[in-house]
Scaffold this active site. Structure first.
Site, short mmCIF file in Angstrom:
data_model
loop_
_atom_site.label_atom_id
_atom_site.label_comp_id
_atom_site.label_asym_id
_atom_site.label_seq_id
_atom_site.Cartn_x
_atom_site.Cartn_y
_atom_site.Cartn_z
N GLN A 18 0.87 -1.16 -0.07
CA GLN A 18 -0.15 -0.17 0.14
C GLN A 18 0.77 1.24 0.10
O GLN A 18 0.52 2.32 -0.67
CB GLN A 18 -1.00 -0.03 1.13
CG GLN A 18 -1.89 1.38 1.28
CD GLN A 18 -2.97 1.34 2.58
OE1 GLN A 18 -3.31 2.23 2.75
NE2 GLN A 18 -3.09 0.09 3.33
N ARG A 39 6.66 -9.12 -10.44
CA ARG A 39 7.40 -10.47 -10.31
C ARG A 39 6.43 -11.52 -11.28
O ARG A 39 5.47 -11.40 -10.94
CB ARG A 39 7.65 -11.03 -8.94
CG ARG A 39 9.20 -10.67 -8.26
CD ARG A 39 9.07 -11.15 -6.91
NE ARG A 39 8.05 -10.62 -6.02
CZ ARG A 39 8.01 -10.75 -4.89
NH1 ARG A 39 8.83 -11.90 -4.22
NH2 ARG A 39 6.94 -10.20 -3.85
N LEU A 73 8.40 -8.52 -14.51
CA LEU A 73 9.99 -8.69 -14.66
C LEU A 73 10.54 -9.34 -13.41
O LEU A 73 10.70 -8.46 -12.22
CB LEU A 73 10.57 -7.24 -14.94
CG LEU A 73 12.01 -7.04 -15.36
CD1 LEU A 73 12.25 -7.20 -16.91
CD2 LEU A 73 12.58 -5.94 -14.81
N LYS A 138 11.45 -5.10 8.78
CA LYS A 138 10.28 -4.94 7.98
C LYS A 138 9.05 -4.38 8.73
O LYS A 138 8.92 -4.56 9.71
CB LYS A 138 9.98 -6.42 7.51
CG LYS A 138 10.81 -7.11 6.72
CD LYS A 138 10.22 -8.63 6.10
CE LYS A 138 11.17 -9.24 5.27
NZ LYS A 138 10.69 -10.51 4.94
N ALA A 139 8.33 -3.84 7.81
CA ALA A 139 7.15 -2.87 8.48
C ALA A 139 6.09 -2.82 7.84
O ALA A 139 5.99 -2.91 6.43
CB ALA A 139 7.64 -1.71 8.72
N GLU A 141 1.62 -1.64 8.38
CA GLU A 141 0.76 -0.42 9.07
C GLU A 141 0.90 -0.45 10.74
O GLU A 141 1.38 0.66 11.28
CB GLU A 141 -0.65 -0.63 8.58
CG GLU A 141 -1.32 0.55 9.20
CD GLU A 141 -1.35 1.83 8.99
OE1 GLU A 141 -1.45 1.89 7.80
OE2 GLU A 141 -1.18 2.71 9.52
N ASP A 173 0.84 3.49 5.92
CA ASP A 173 0.85 2.97 4.81
C ASP A 173 0.42 4.03 3.77
O ASP A 173 1.39 4.75 3.27
CB ASP A 173 -0.31 2.02 4.55
CG ASP A 173 0.29 0.60 5.05
OD1 ASP A 173 1.43 0.51 5.46
OD2 ASP A 173 -0.70 -0.31 5.19
N GLY A 252 -7.26 19.65 20.68
CA GLY A 252 -6.56 21.08 20.85
C GLY A 252 -7.24 21.51 22.05
O GLY A 252 -7.52 20.63 23.05
N GLY A 253 -7.19 22.73 22.40
CA GLY A 253 -7.82 23.27 23.49
C GLY A 253 -9.27 23.27 23.49
O GLY A 253 -9.85 23.83 24.58
C1 LIG Z 1 6.15 -5.13 2.91
C2 LIG Z 1 7.39 -5.73 3.32
C3 LIG Z 1 7.37 -6.28 5.02
C4 LIG Z 1 7.56 -7.23 2.56
O1 LIG Z 1 8.51 -7.79 2.87
P1 LIG Z 1 8.89 -9.30 2.03
O2 LIG Z 1 7.79 -10.17 2.23
O3 LIG Z 1 10.13 -9.58 2.27
O4 LIG Z 1 8.89 -8.77 0.42
P2 LIG Z 1 9.61 -7.88 -0.44
O5 LIG Z 1 8.75 -7.39 -1.65
O6 LIG Z 1 10.14 -6.78 0.17
O7 LIG Z 1 10.97 -8.75 -0.99
C5 LIG Z 1 10.86 -10.27 -1.15
C6 LIG Z 1 11.69 -10.63 -2.19
O8 LIG Z 1 11.24 -10.37 -3.30
C7 LIG Z 1 12.23 -9.92 -4.37
N1 LIG Z 1 11.56 -9.07 -5.51
C8 LIG Z 1 10.40 -8.29 -5.31
N2 LIG Z 1 10.21 -7.88 -6.63
C9 LIG Z 1 11.06 -8.40 -7.45
C10 LIG Z 1 11.08 -8.36 -8.95
N3 LIG Z 1 10.39 -7.75 -9.75
N4 LIG Z 1 12.42 -9.20 -9.44
C11 LIG Z 1 13.12 -9.86 -8.73
N5 LIG Z 1 12.95 -10.11 -7.28
C12 LIG Z 1 12.06 -9.26 -6.73
C13 LIG Z 1 13.00 -8.97 -3.42
O9 LIG Z 1 14.22 -8.69 -4.03
C14 LIG Z 1 13.09 -9.95 -2.16
O10 LIG Z 1 14.21 -10.76 -2.30
P3 LIG Z 1 15.11 -11.13 -1.15
O11 LIG Z 1 14.18 -11.69 -0.27
O12 LIG Z 1 15.87 -12.36 -1.80
O13 LIG Z 1 15.93 -10.08 -0.72
C15 LIG Z 1 8.90 -5.09 3.24
O14 LIG Z 1 9.04 -4.98 1.57
C16 LIG Z 1 9.08 -3.79 3.91
O15 LIG Z 1 9.29 -3.67 5.01
N6 LIG Z 1 8.95 -2.56 3.14
C17 LIG Z 1 9.39 -1.35 3.47
C18 LIG Z 1 8.08 -0.90 4.30
C19 LIG Z 1 7.04 -0.88 3.73
O16 LIG Z 1 6.72 -0.18 2.57
N7 LIG Z 1 5.89 -1.70 4.03
C20 LIG Z 1 4.74 -1.92 3.39
C21 LIG Z 1 3.72 -0.91 3.94
S1 LIG Z 1 2.15 -1.12 3.03
#
Ligand SMILES: CC(C)(COP(=O)(O)OP(=O)(O)OC[C@H]1O[C@@H](n2cnc3c(N)ncnc32)[C@H](O)[C@@H]1OP(=O)(O)O)[C@@H](O)C(=O)NCCC(=O)NCCS
Length: 436
Positions: A18, A39, A73, A138-139, A141, A173, A252-253
């Site tokens: 989000q 992906r 991609l 990781k984070a 909401e 978010d 507020g107040g």
């Molecule tokens: C949201 C979050 C917790 C999810 O974490 P996650 O489940 O590990 O998912 P991610 O998409 O970040 O990464 C998963 C993997 O997919 C890979 N990936 C994602 N898109 C890709 C793509 N198009 N091609 C190749 N690899 C891809 C990442 O490189 C990662 O690989 P790794 O684990 O080997 O490093 C994390 O991305 C995060 O903390 N983000 C920052 C804060 C944020 O925006 N949170 C979301 C709020 S809505």
């Protein structure tokens, strides 16, 4: 004349869920060309989260990805890296919100992208500022809300429900996406002067804390004098050393509270959950007089327990009680009408159903209907929340997963043979054995 503010701006959108998508959707609505990297075979996680039909993208995805193009991609394959490099070389903004360290591992950190294209602005969302001891977490909401004083200051202040409570609003978010948007727009303007793109880092923590500014104000006051006059605990209850949960105080107040009303006879009245109205007593003598006239509480005008704002703070429990008795035999809409006429700040507590059924809000911006076509047809979402006197966003459908892959690759100059190879080697289509 094309007045789209971001017309001609190209965005590579490496975001999901989000926070990032809310930002890039706004960029698209402001006229930028947004290419969402997804992906192969997987796509944005929200495509399959909370689906209303297992074969269709969820409303979660649909509400955050309007007007974007989708490029399927895998940025981990050599061809994927080459394609992404080409896209970066010709884009204005690159945005990502992967987990901490993921972009560096893929080879597309700020430093790497800046080298590839010094004009490119790089936007990042992470959970925490780089100075934080939690920077590698990781984070989602709630993590932002609990660590940024939103949850500790929200909810009831006594009894069994005196527990840290999340706001229903997406403070961690979408709010973070909007904060990043501000940074990106500032960076675009800055680039006009410097000729160079910069790195905009936006943490969910800071976006959330920015909206909790008044809670830090309250902490400063509490540290100085040991009590907070606007809280229900004042003057008879106890204060600890940190800002307590606020219940429904105005913040507020001025003196505000939520008051029970009689059922309005439609929609949520059946379950009685939202038959409430919010009423504010302002501090000024004139405003107070108008309130007393509207409610008929003219005896308060000469009563020293109520006829000054400070006195009202000390007697707020009596005020809650009397106003509550006055609202009890009226609907929230009747109270709003009566008090609104006298200039008293007032508003009915509205449910999602009531808001989304209000045709007056379908004004081109507040709520909008997007025609996704196919089995989904029309869906409702919240539009671009501000209006511009010379620009009206249009709201287009969301892309299918990889729906624009061929078109984007062709634009980059790839041949049909090369595109077939990318599909075969897992760069743009999942490998048959499901390997990534
Ligand atoms: C949201 C979050 C917790 C999810 O974490 P996650 O489940 O590990 O998912 P991610 O998409 O970040 O990464 C998963 C993997 O997919 C890979 N990936 C994602 N898109 C890709 C793509 N198009 N091609 C190749 N690899 C891809 C990442 O490189 C990662 O690989 P790794 O684990 O080997 O490093 C994390 O991305 C995060 O903390 N983000 C920052 C804060 C944020 O925006 N949170 C979301 C709020 S809505």
């Amino acid at each position: 004349m094309n007045t789209a503010p971001l017309s001609g701006i190209k965005v590579v959108d490496f975001t999901e869920v989000q926070s990032g998508p809310s930002c890039t959707q706004m960029l698209a609505w402001l006229g930028a060309d947004v290419i969402k990297i997804e992906r192969p075979g997987v796509g944005d996680a929200t495509r399959k989260e909370l689906q209303f039909n297992p074969d269709l993208p969820s409303y979660y995805f649909l509400q955050l990805n309007s007007d974007k193009k989708s490029l399927s991609l895998d940025a981990k394959t050599p061809d994927g890296k080459e394609i992404l490099t080409k896209l970066i070389k010709e884009c204005d903004i690159f945005v990502e919100n992967l987990h901490p360290g993921a972009m560096d591992k893929l080879g597309f950190s700020w430093e790497a992208v800046h080298k590839l294209n010094p004009k490119c602005i790089y936007g990042t969302i992470k959970g925490f500022p780089v100075s934080s001891k939690y920077k590698d977490l990781k984070a989602y909401e709630p993590i932002a809300q609990v660590t940024a004083a939103a949850a500790s200051t929200t909810g009831w202040f006594e009894g069994e429900y005196n527990i840290p409570t999340q706001s229903g609003a997406a403070l961690g978010d979408s709010n973070t996406g909007m904060h990043l948007l501000i940074g990106l727009l500032a960076a675009l303007q800055q680039r006009n002067n410097t000729g160079e793109g910069c790195y905009v880092y936006q943490s969910m923590h800071n976006a959330c804390l920015n909206l909790c500014r008044i809670k830090t104000r309250d902490q400063l006051t509490l540290d100085k004098i040991g009590y907070l006059t606007q809280f229900p605990q004042y003057p008879n209850g106890k204060f600890g050393d940190c800002v307590p949960r606020a219940g429904n105080i105005e913040g507020g107040g001025v003196l505000g509270w939520t008051y029970k009303c009689k059922p309005a006879g439609d929609m949520d009245s059946a379950i009685d959950a939202n038959n409430y109205v919010y009423v504010i007593l302002q501090r000024g003598a004139k405003d107070f007089e108008l309130f007393c006239q509207a409610t008929g509480f003219t005896d308060w005008l000469t009563n020293p327990d109520f006829n000054t704002a400070d006195a009202r703070d000390r007697h707020k429990q009596e005020i809650y009680k009397r106003v509550g008795e006055w609202t009890a035999d009226k609907t929230k809409f009747e109270v709003t009408e009566i008090l609104g006429k006298y200039g008293v700040p007032v508003g009915p507590v509205l449910s999602t159903k009531e808001i989304m059924s209000d045709e007056s809000l379908y004004d081109g911006n507040t709520l909008v209907r997007i025609n996704q076509g196919g089995e989904i047809g029309e869906f409702v979402t919240v539009g671009c929340p501000f209006t511009m006197s010379n620009y009206q966003p249009t709201y287009g459908p969301c892309p299918t997963l990889g729906g624009n892959t061929d078109e984007i690759l062709k634009d980059l100059g790839y041949t049909d043979e090369q595109m077939a190879e990318f599909a075969k080697n897992g760069t743009t289509k999942p490998l048959p054995d499901g390997k990534m």
